[in-house]
Write an enzyme that holds these catalytic residues in place. Structure first.
Site, mmCIF file in Angstrom:
data_model
loop_
_atom_site.group_PDB
_atom_site.id
_atom_site.type_symbol
_atom_site.label_atom_id
_atom_site.label_comp_id
_atom_site.label_asym_id
_atom_site.label_seq_id
_atom_site.Cartn_x
_atom_site.Cartn_y
_atom_site.Cartn_z
ATOM 1 N N SER A 229 -15.748 -39.451 -3.012
ATOM 2 C CA SER A 229 -15.341 -40.406 -4.037
ATOM 3 C C SER A 229 -16.210 -41.674 -3.968
ATOM 4 C CB SER A 229 -13.865 -40.762 -3.833
ATOM 5 O OG SER A 229 -13.693 -41.247 -2.529
ATOM 6 N N CYS B 246 -16.862 -32.761 -9.917
ATOM 7 C CA CYS B 246 -17.516 -34.032 -10.248
ATOM 8 C C CYS B 246 -18.289 -33.922 -11.549
ATOM 9 C CB CYS B 246 -18.437 -34.469 -9.130
ATOM 10 S SG CYS B 246 -19.820 -33.357 -8.943
ATOM 11 N N PHE C 172 -13.697 -32.074 -0.505
ATOM 12 C CA PHE C 172 -12.877 -30.849 -0.501
ATOM 13 C C PHE C 172 -13.226 -29.902 -1.639
ATOM 14 C CE2 PHE C 172 -10.491 -33.232 -3.696
ATOM 15 C CZ PHE C 172 -10.127 -32.215 -4.583
ATOM 16 N N GLU D 66 -11.171 -42.109 -12.590
ATOM 17 C CA GLU D 66 -11.472 -40.678 -12.432
ATOM 18 C C GLU D 66 -10.144 -40.001 -12.100
ATOM 19 O OE1 GLU D 66 -13.525 -39.366 -8.837
ATOM 20 O OE2 GLU D 66 -14.578 -37.838 -9.992
HETATM 21 P P1 NAD Z 1 -13.243 -38.332 -0.352
HETATM 22 O O1 NAD Z 1 -14.128 -39.488 -0.624
HETATM 23 O O2 NAD Z 1 -11.800 -38.580 -0.148
HETATM 24 O O3 NAD Z 1 -13.737 -37.563 0.984
HETATM 25 C C1 NAD Z 1 -15.060 -37.148 1.166
HETATM 26 C C2 NAD Z 1 -15.370 -37.133 2.660
HETATM 27 O O4 NAD Z 1 -15.255 -38.462 3.172
HETATM 28 C C3 NAD Z 1 -14.438 -36.263 3.478
HETATM 29 O O5 NAD Z 1 -15.184 -35.562 4.447
HETATM 30 C C4 NAD Z 1 -13.487 -37.259 4.118
HETATM 31 O O6 NAD Z 1 -13.023 -36.838 5.383
HETATM 32 C C5 NAD Z 1 -14.338 -38.498 4.266
HETATM 33 N N1 NAD Z 1 -13.553 -39.743 4.133
HETATM 34 C C6 NAD Z 1 -12.465 -39.941 3.357
HETATM 35 N N2 NAD Z 1 -12.016 -41.202 3.491
HETATM 36 C C7 NAD Z 1 -12.828 -41.812 4.381
HETATM 37 C C8 NAD Z 1 -12.870 -43.130 4.928
HETATM 38 N N3 NAD Z 1 -11.989 -44.067 4.585
HETATM 39 N N4 NAD Z 1 -13.848 -43.421 5.808
HETATM 40 C C9 NAD Z 1 -14.757 -42.497 6.163
HETATM 41 N N5 NAD Z 1 -14.757 -41.218 5.677
HETATM 42 C C10 NAD Z 1 -13.807 -40.885 4.793
HETATM 43 O O7 NAD Z 1 -13.491 -37.269 -1.522
HETATM 44 P P2 NAD Z 1 -12.702 -35.931 -1.825
HETATM 45 O O8 NAD Z 1 -11.348 -36.268 -2.346
HETATM 46 O O9 NAD Z 1 -12.816 -34.983 -0.691
HETATM 47 O O10 NAD Z 1 -13.617 -35.340 -3.015
HETATM 48 C C11 NAD Z 1 -13.429 -35.659 -4.359
HETATM 49 C C12 NAD Z 1 -14.406 -36.721 -4.815
HETATM 50 O O11 NAD Z 1 -15.736 -36.290 -4.584
HETATM 51 C C13 NAD Z 1 -14.327 -36.992 -6.317
HETATM 52 O O12 NAD Z 1 -14.411 -38.379 -6.521
HETATM 53 C C14 NAD Z 1 -15.551 -36.280 -6.876
HETATM 54 O O13 NAD Z 1 -16.025 -36.793 -8.090
HETATM 55 C C15 NAD Z 1 -16.520 -36.478 -5.774
HETATM 56 N N6 NAD Z 1 -17.601 -35.504 -5.813
HETATM 57 C C16 NAD Z 1 -18.853 -35.961 -6.156
HETATM 58 C C17 NAD Z 1 -19.912 -35.062 -6.233
HETATM 59 C C18 NAD Z 1 -21.287 -35.537 -6.572
HETATM 60 O O14 NAD Z 1 -22.255 -34.825 -6.276
HETATM 61 N N7 NAD Z 1 -21.443 -36.698 -7.169
HETATM 62 C C19 NAD Z 1 -19.692 -33.703 -5.959
HETATM 63 C C20 NAD Z 1 -18.403 -33.294 -5.610
HETATM 64 C C21 NAD Z 1 -17.366 -34.207 -5.523
#
Ligand code: NAD
Length: 499
Positions: A226, A281, A149, A384
């Protein structure tokens, strides 16, 4: 109530499952739209259509594909403010910050305008007598992008631009919390000349993601989100024989040496710690001053800067420093972690739990929070937080500060503030973190380098964007060729018996 769609074969398509997720306005706590959640059958049908479209797209010469990126880049620039508004409305970040979100994605599109240079292969003439060897990079076919997001434009662009310019079709599953920007980017790519079906946007939750992971047509999965989900997606995608690069969470440390310019370090910490409500992130969430004097000088400078921060909805103007966190659950989690930090013995210098704004009492705001004397065993250090909370861990010397950074499970970004080149160089060389800033708090590399963390911040072996992206989204084919002597020896004129 606005009902959002999928974007399939160049058109908006309504969901058929009857399952929806609410898209909130995090500044007001109101539902502003509903996003359809795709079923496995819907995902499979969308992937099949992408596979049909990919055949002609993969056969289109790379320069023509790059021209689509040129037009796309121009359209993104033209629609910058509109895209930023879409981001702010669903995510809550300020408009200038949302423009930055679009800009850092646009820069990857710009590199993809030169994709043909990255797609050239290798050649060895006369590798043996009369034998030539050459290798070419060919697209994988249909690939999937699954995005978080917190950067609704930047990360979808990091995925789609390299994948598509390399000749693949992409099925993008954006975050269900901020889906509108990806849908708008798909419209702009169509307007730029992308054939229908080459970029499909499917909205959904775990069911749609699992369908992509299990679909045999999908050749590669690029994920950002995440760490637990990154690890899950990496395991399932690779077990199904797909390429995967899955980028996860972070806990980024900034070391402040006693010789650092403390004003500049404090400015950097406030921007990198609280910008975008800490939902980056690459946010700095741990400040590690070296020596008691440096720590005291830093706190003294941080307090007035924190007290001046303006928190509010993006509609309040460009002088707002940051907005709400993404959901009510996230707000409660961040506040809960602040409580745990205080209970576990950290010094709560500034407490953002009771923060509220008149007229926006239901918004998911958290005030800027500063902890001092944080230790490694506390939850606020281990987890985090992904909120506007900065933790200070005091260390007596450089080696201990370096060890703290290196022992942390995450390795996305880190920074050091110092006036000493020798210390900075030693830090950059030894630290086990993927992106390092020297007097630079958020070292997101420019688009012609590449982005990726180490340790639990990334699973897979190639980074996002830059040259690595073209390696990830293509596979190498190597041809060994020999031609027997032929027409150059002269024609055959005699009538010969058949052998
Ligand atoms: P999230 O892991 O909740 O969701 C990311 C994606 O995975 C979404 O499209 C979501 O629909 C999908 N998803 C969620 N739960 C799932 C499941 N159980 N099974 C399959 N798919 C699932 O992450 P978020 O809250 O949207 O984003 C924040 C996180 O992203 C933070 O931890 C941040 O550090 C990380 N992030 C990392 C980077 C990087 O490049 N390392 C960049 C931006 C954000």
């Amino acid at each position: 109530m606005t009902e959002l769609t999928h974007f399939v074969n160049g058109e908006h398509v309504t969901g058929t499952t009857g399952r929806f997720a609410d898209v909130m306005n995090p500044a007001t706590g109101e539902v502003q739209a509903q996003v359809p959640l795709a079923s496995t059958a819907e995902v499979d049908a969308i992937v099949a259509k992408a596979a049909e479209a990919q055949i002609a797209w993969g056969a289109t010469n790379p320069q023509r594909r790059a021209r689509v990126m040129m037009k796309f880049g121009a359209l993104i620039n033209e629609h910058m403010n509109e895209l930023a508004e879409l981001i702010s409305r669903e995510h809550g970040k300020t408009l200038p910050d949302a423009c930055g979100d679009v800009q850092r994605g646009l820069e990857v599109v710009e590199v993809c305008m030169g994709a043909p240079s990255h797609l050239k292969g290798d050649f060895m003439g006369d590798g043996g007598p009369g034998i030539d060897l050459y290798s070419v990079r060919q697209p994988l076919g249909v690939v999937a992008g699954i995005t978080p997001f917190n950067f609704p434009a930047m990360i979808p662009l990091w995925k789609m631009a390299p994948a598509i310019s390399a000749g693949n079709a992409m099925v993008l599953k954006p975050s269900e919390r901020c889906p509108s920007t990806a849908l708008r980017l798909a419209e702009l790519l169509k307007e730029a000349g992308l054939p229908d079906g080459v970029l499909q946007v499917v909205n959904g939750d775990k069911e749609a993601v699992d369908a992509l992971l299990d679909n045999e047509t999908i050749q590669a999965v690029g994920f950002v989100g995440s760490t637990p989900i990154a690890q899950y997606i990496y395991s399932r995608a690779t077990a199904n024989g797909k390429r995967a690069q899955c980028f996860g969470g972070a806990k980024n440390h900034m070391i402040i040496m006693p010789d650092a310019d403390m004003d500049k370090a404090a400015d950097a910490l406030v921007g990198a710690g609280f910008g975008a409500a800490g939902e980056r992130c690459m946010a700095i969430s741990v400040a590690v001053p070296v020596g008691q004097e440096a720590a005291d000088a830093l706190v003294e400078r941080l307090i007035p800067r924190i007290d001046k921060l303006k928190v509010g909805p993006y509609t309040s103007g460009d002088d707002v420093d940051y907005g709400p966190v993404i959901t009510k659950a996230s707000q409660e989690r961040v506040k809960g972690l602040i409580t745990s930090g205080a209970e576990q013995g950290a010094t709560l210098v500034r407490d953002g739990r009771d923060f509220s704004i008149q007229g926006y009492e239901e918004g998911y705001f958290v005030g800027p929070t500063l902890f001092d004397n944080v230790t490694e065993d506390m939850d606020i250090y281990k987890e985090e937080i992904f909120g506007p909370v900065l933790s200070m861990v005091r260390k007596d010397n450089y080696e201990d500060a370096l060890k703290l950074t290196m022992d942390n499970q995450y390795g996305n970004g880190t920074a050091i503030y110092t006036a000493d080149g020798d210390t900075a160089r030693d830090f950059a060389h030894r630290v086990n973190v993927g992106m390092v800033g020297i007097n630079f708090p958020i070292p997101v590399p420019l688009s012609y380098f590449s982005f990726g963390g180490w340790k639990k911040s990334a699973f897979g072996d190639l980074n996002q964007y830059g040259p690595d992206a073209f390696r990830f989204y293509t596979r190498t084919k190597t041809v060994t060729a020999r031609w027997f002597s032929g027409i150059k020896e002269g024609g055959e004129f005699n009538f010969k018996a058949m052998d």
